[in-house]
Design an enzyme around this catalytic site. Structure first.
Site, PDB file in Angstrom:
ATOM      1  N   GLY A 186       5.279  34.467 -51.459  1.00  0.00           N
ATOM      2  CA  GLY A 186       5.598  33.597 -52.590  1.00  0.00           C
ATOM      3  C   GLY A 186       6.651  32.549 -52.271  1.00  0.00           C
ATOM      4  N   ASN A 204       1.844  35.988 -45.834  1.00  0.00           N
ATOM      5  CA  ASN A 204       1.605  37.236 -45.104  1.00  0.00           C
ATOM      6  C   ASN A 204       0.950  38.326 -45.960  1.00  0.00           C
ATOM      7  OD1 ASN A 204       3.944  37.368 -46.691  1.00  0.00           O
ATOM      8  ND2 ASN A 204       4.740  39.087 -45.533  1.00  0.00           N
ATOM      9  N   GLU A 205       0.353  37.935 -47.096  1.00  0.00           N
ATOM     10  CA  GLU A 205      -0.161  38.923 -48.056  1.00  0.00           C
ATOM     11  C   GLU A 205      -1.029  40.013 -47.427  1.00  0.00           C
ATOM     12  OE1 GLU A 205       0.520  35.901 -48.759  1.00  0.00           O
ATOM     13  OE2 GLU A 205       1.260  35.796 -50.813  1.00  0.00           O
ATOM     14  N   LEU A 237       7.396  37.156 -54.003  1.00  0.00           N
ATOM     15  CA  LEU A 237       7.370  37.904 -55.252  1.00  0.00           C
ATOM     16  C   LEU A 237       8.147  39.209 -55.110  1.00  0.00           C
ATOM     17  CD1 LEU A 237       3.684  37.433 -56.459  1.00  0.00           C
ATOM     18  CD2 LEU A 237       5.648  35.888 -56.613  1.00  0.00           C
TER      19      LEU A 237
HETATM   20  N1  CO8 Z   1      10.643  42.224 -53.273  1.00  0.00           N
HETATM   21  C1  CO8 Z   1      11.558  43.173 -53.597  1.00  0.00           C
HETATM   22  N2  CO8 Z   1      12.531  43.581 -52.763  1.00  0.00           N
HETATM   23  C2  CO8 Z   1      12.612  43.005 -51.548  1.00  0.00           C
HETATM   24  C3  CO8 Z   1      11.688  42.010 -51.143  1.00  0.00           C
HETATM   25  C4  CO8 Z   1      10.654  41.616 -52.068  1.00  0.00           C
HETATM   26  N3  CO8 Z   1       9.753  40.692 -51.774  1.00  0.00           N
HETATM   27  N4  CO8 Z   1      11.993  41.621 -49.892  1.00  0.00           N
HETATM   28  C5  CO8 Z   1      13.073  42.358 -49.525  1.00  0.00           C
HETATM   29  N5  CO8 Z   1      13.452  43.175 -50.525  1.00  0.00           N
HETATM   30  C6  CO8 Z   1      14.592  44.108 -50.524  1.00  0.00           C
HETATM   31  C7  CO8 Z   1      14.544  45.096 -49.372  1.00  0.00           C
HETATM   32  O1  CO8 Z   1      13.731  46.202 -49.674  1.00  0.00           O
HETATM   33  C8  CO8 Z   1      16.000  45.445 -49.228  1.00  0.00           C
HETATM   34  O2  CO8 Z   1      16.319  46.365 -50.265  1.00  0.00           O
HETATM   35  P1  CO8 Z   1      17.430  47.528 -50.023  1.00  0.00           P
HETATM   36  O3  CO8 Z   1      18.686  46.806 -49.687  1.00  0.00           O
HETATM   37  O4  CO8 Z   1      17.462  48.240 -51.325  1.00  0.00           O
HETATM   38  O5  CO8 Z   1      16.908  48.360 -48.897  1.00  0.00           O
HETATM   39  C9  CO8 Z   1      16.714  44.139 -49.532  1.00  0.00           C
HETATM   40  O6  CO8 Z   1      15.772  43.356 -50.308  1.00  0.00           O
HETATM   41  C10 CO8 Z   1      17.098  43.348 -48.307  1.00  0.00           C
HETATM   42  O7  CO8 Z   1      15.959  43.198 -47.469  1.00  0.00           O
HETATM   43  P2  CO8 Z   1      16.026  43.300 -45.872  1.00  0.00           P
HETATM   44  O8  CO8 Z   1      16.980  44.367 -45.462  1.00  0.00           O
HETATM   45  O9  CO8 Z   1      14.637  43.414 -45.353  1.00  0.00           O
HETATM   46  O10 CO8 Z   1      16.676  41.878 -45.507  1.00  0.00           O
HETATM   47  P3  CO8 Z   1      16.502  41.046 -44.155  1.00  0.00           P
HETATM   48  O11 CO8 Z   1      17.521  39.964 -44.255  1.00  0.00           O
HETATM   49  O12 CO8 Z   1      16.499  41.920 -42.959  1.00  0.00           O
HETATM   50  O13 CO8 Z   1      15.037  40.394 -44.249  1.00  0.00           O
HETATM   51  C11 CO8 Z   1      13.204  39.288 -45.340  1.00  0.00           C
HETATM   52  C12 CO8 Z   1      14.732  39.494 -45.250  1.00  0.00           C
HETATM   53  C13 CO8 Z   1      12.692  38.577 -44.101  1.00  0.00           C
HETATM   54  C14 CO8 Z   1      12.940  38.436 -46.577  1.00  0.00           C
HETATM   55  C15 CO8 Z   1      12.540  40.680 -45.469  1.00  0.00           C
HETATM   56  O14 CO8 Z   1      13.191  41.396 -46.487  1.00  0.00           O
HETATM   57  C16 CO8 Z   1      11.084  40.631 -45.787  1.00  0.00           C
HETATM   58  O15 CO8 Z   1      10.263  40.356 -44.938  1.00  0.00           O
HETATM   59  N6  CO8 Z   1      10.728  40.960 -47.064  1.00  0.00           N
HETATM   60  C17 CO8 Z   1       9.378  41.116 -47.493  1.00  0.00           C
HETATM   61  C18 CO8 Z   1       8.815  39.804 -47.845  1.00  0.00           C
HETATM   62  C19 CO8 Z   1       7.387  39.946 -48.281  1.00  0.00           C
HETATM   63  O16 CO8 Z   1       6.528  40.444 -47.575  1.00  0.00           O
HETATM   64  N7  CO8 Z   1       7.111  39.501 -49.509  1.00  0.00           N
HETATM   65  C20 CO8 Z   1       5.807  39.555 -50.019  1.00  0.00           C
HETATM   66  C21 CO8 Z   1       5.841  39.669 -51.506  1.00  0.00           C
HETATM   67  S1  CO8 Z   1       4.192  39.493 -52.153  1.00  0.00           S
HETATM   68  C22 CO8 Z   1       4.057  37.848 -52.588  1.00  0.00           C
HETATM   69  O17 CO8 Z   1       5.001  37.119 -52.596  1.00  0.00           O
HETATM   70  C23 CO8 Z   1       2.744  37.271 -52.984  1.00  0.00           C
HETATM   71  C24 CO8 Z   1       1.818  38.251 -53.559  1.00  0.00           C
HETATM   72  C25 CO8 Z   1       0.565  37.592 -54.041  1.00  0.00           C
HETATM   73  C26 CO8 Z   1      -0.162  38.467 -55.022  1.00  0.00           C
HETATM   74  C27 CO8 Z   1      -1.403  38.997 -54.452  1.00  0.00           C
HETATM   75  C28 CO8 Z   1      -2.394  39.384 -55.542  1.00  0.00           C
HETATM   76  C29 CO8 Z   1      -2.781  40.822 -55.470  1.00  0.00           C
END
Ligand code: CO8
Length: 260
Positions: free
Chosen positions: A111, A135-136, A66
C-alpha cells in the site's frame, strides 16, 4: 485525538507538504486512511493549493502499506469499512487535480508503493536498503485490479506482470531502471529536489495539465466507481477466508521473528 499526518501549506508557493507521521512504520490503518482522505479533500477544495508533496517523518520508512492488523481476526463489517477507506484514499490521491509528488524517503511496500505510484512524479532516496514494490503475493494475497492498473500506468504491462506475480521489491537503482520511480536523490537533497521538480510542474497552466491528467486516469477510476461495492464484497470474502487469515498470521509471525 491522535494525528497520523502533518500538513504544512505554503501560501506563497501554493504547495502543501503532507508528512506521514505514524510510527513505527506508517502502516495504513482505518483511522490513518480516513484522516488522509479528509486532508486530501481539504487541500483539493483550497483554491490556493496547487500541489502536494507526500513524504514521511518516520526514519527509514515511507509507509509499510496497509495495516495488517486491520485485516486479521476482524469482522466482515470491519473489513468492509477498512476496504472502503483504502478505496477512498486511492480515489482522492490518484484522482487529485493537484500536482502530486512522492518524496520517498524510506521503504515503501504494498500500500505504501500504491500511494507513491498514485502520485504524478516520484523521487526516492538513493539508499540501498530501501525498497519499493507491490509485494502482495508474498503475503499470499492478491493486489486488486486498480492496484494493478495503477502500476501498469506507471511501468507498463510486462514489467507489472513480472513484478506482481513475484511480489518484487526493488532497491532504488532497480526501481529507477524499471520506472517505478523517476529520479533518485541523496537524503539531504530529497525535499529541495522535490520542490524544484514541483516548480517545473507548476509552470504548466493548471487547466491543461488537469484535463490531461484526468484523460490518462479517468478510465481506471471510473471502473472502480462503477463496481465499488462489489470490490468491497470481493475483498471481504477473500480476506476472511480461513486460508488467507492463516497466511496473514504466518506473515505477521515472520515479521516479528525477523526482529529477534
Ligand atoms: N501492518 C501492521 N503492522 C506492521 C506492518 C503492517 N503493514 N509492517 C510492520 N508492522 C509492525 C511489525 O510487526 C513490528 O511490530 P512489533 O514492533 O510489534 O513487532 C513493527 O511494525 C515494526 O516493524 P519491523 O520491525 O519489521 O520494522 P523494520 O524497520 O525492520 O521494517 C518494513 C520495516 C520494511 C516496513 C517491514 O516492517 C515490512 O516489510 N513490513 C511489512 C510490509 C508489508 O508487507 N505490507 C503489506 C501490507 S498489505 C497491503 O498493503 C496491500 C494489501 C492489498 C489487499 C489485497 C486484497 C486481498
Amino acid at each position: 485525538r491522535r494525528m497520523f499526518t502533518n500538513v504544512e501549506m505554503d501560501n506563497s508557493t501554493g504547495v502543501a507538504v503532507i508528512k506521514m507521521n505514524s510510527p513505527p512504520v506508517n502502516s495504513l490503518s482505518l483511522e490513518f486512511l480516513t484522516e488522509f482522505a479528509i486532508n486530501m479533500e481539504k487541500l483539493e477544495m483550497d483554491r490556493g493549493c496547487r500541489g502536494v508533496i507526500l513524504t514521511s517523518s518516520v526514519p527509514r520508512i515511507f509507509s509499510a502499506g496497509l495495516d495488517i492488523t486491520e485485516m486479521y481476526g476482524k469482522t466482515p463489517e470491519h473489513c468492509g469499512a477498512f476496504w472502503r477507506a483504502v478505496q477512498e484514499m486511492w480515489l482522492k490521491l490518484y484522482g487529485s487535480s493537484m500536482i502530486t509528488i512522492a518524496a520517498i524517503n524510506g521503504s515503501s511496500p504494498a500500500g505504501g508503493c500504491l500511494m507513491a505510484i498514485s502520485c504524478d512524479y516520484r523521487i526516492m532516496t538513493d539508499y540501498p536498503k530501501y525498497s519499493i514494490g507491490l509485494n502482495e503475493t508474498k503475503l499470499g494475497i492478491v493486489a486488486p485490479f486498480w492496484f494493478k492498473d495503477t502500476m501498469i500506468n506507471c511501468i507498463g504491462n510486462r514489467a507489472t506482470e513480472h513484478s506482481l506475480q513475484l511480489g518484487l521489491q526493488y532497491n532504488p537503482p532497480e526501481a529507477l531502471k524499471v520506472g517505478l520511480v523517476d529520479q533518485l536523490e541523496t537524503e539531504d537533497k530529497l525535499m529541495t529536489t522535490a520542490s524544484s521538480v514541483m516548480s517545473q510542474w507548476l509552470a504548466i497552466p493548471d487547466h491543461a495539465r488537469q484535463i490531461t491528467k484526468s484523460m490518462m486516469r479517468k478510465p481506471i477510476i471510473d471502473q472502480l466507481l462503477r463496481q465499488r461495492e462489489a470490490d468491497v464484497q470481493n475483498f471481504v470474502k477473500f480476506i476472511t477466508k480461513d486460508s488467507i487469515q492463516k497466511s496473514l498470521q504466518m506473515y505477521m509471525e515472520m515479521l516479528k521473528q525477523k526482529k529477534g
